[in-house]
Design a protein around this motif. Structure first.
Motif, PDB file in Angstrom:
ATOM      1  N   MET A 120      -5.110  -1.940   8.598  1.00  0.00           N
ATOM      2  CA  MET A 120      -5.917  -2.482   7.520  1.00  0.00           C
ATOM      3  C   MET A 120      -6.443  -3.907   8.174  1.00  0.00           C
TER       4      MET A 120
ATOM      5  N   ILE B 111       1.022  -1.111  -0.034  1.00  0.00           N
ATOM      6  CA  ILE B 111      -0.025   0.023   0.061  1.00  0.00           C
ATOM      7  C   ILE B 111       0.930   1.212   0.142  1.00  0.00           C
TER       8      ILE B 111
ATOM      9  N   SER C 161      -1.318   8.559   5.478  1.00  0.00           N
ATOM     10  CA  SER C 161      -1.007   7.313   4.890  1.00  0.00           C
ATOM     11  C   SER C 161      -2.072   6.528   6.079  1.00  0.00           C
TER      12      SER C 161
END
Length: 141
Positions: free
Chosen positions: A96, A84, A92
């Motif tokens: 996840m 990612i 950022s």
């Protein structure tokens, strides 16, 4: 990205052989809570283009940092690693969670469902970090 080996992908043709990008059904990719409708489709690129940006990025609605991204595939795939590329200065993603073979879920479902895996992410604006999956789970289109 599913390239797992002891060499630099820049020195080998990993993009066409190992990238899942060609198996993403981009027309059906969607996101809940994206600030700009449809922007989620612009962030999926071939490995060799991961750092090329036309200013396109994916961000959540202001005041709500969560995004729920649905990524359907055109064929059966196994994901061994995920990369990612995020922004700098706290833009950022930091966490996840992955759910497999689940379409039509919303934030309430995601909170109550057990994720197959969770990651704490670090800032990765150079696209060099890859998060290993502990599953080689078959994802169906």
């Amino acid at each position: 990205m599913a390239c797992l080996h002891d060499h630099s992908c820049e020195d080998h043709d990993c993009s066409s052989n190992w990238s899942l990008y060609k198996h993403i059904d981009l027309s059906k990719v969607s996101a809940l809570n994206e600030a700009s409708h449809g922007s989620v489709k612009s962030v999926f690129t071939a490995w060799e283009h991961r750092l090329i940006s036309d200013g396109e990025h994916l961000e959540s609605n202001e005041g709500d940092p969560e995004l729920l991204v649905f990524i359907p595939f055109t064929s059966d795939v196994k994901i061994k690693g995920i990369s990612i590329v995020g922004g700098t200065d706290g833009t950022s993603p930091s966490k996840m969670r992955a759910f497999i073979n689940r379409d039509g879920i919303d934030f309430s479902d995601a909170q109550s469902m057990q994720a197959i895996q969770e990651w704490d992410l670090v800032e990765n604006n150079q696209g060099v970090l890859e998060y290993q999956t502990r599953f080689n789970t078959l994802l169906l289109p």
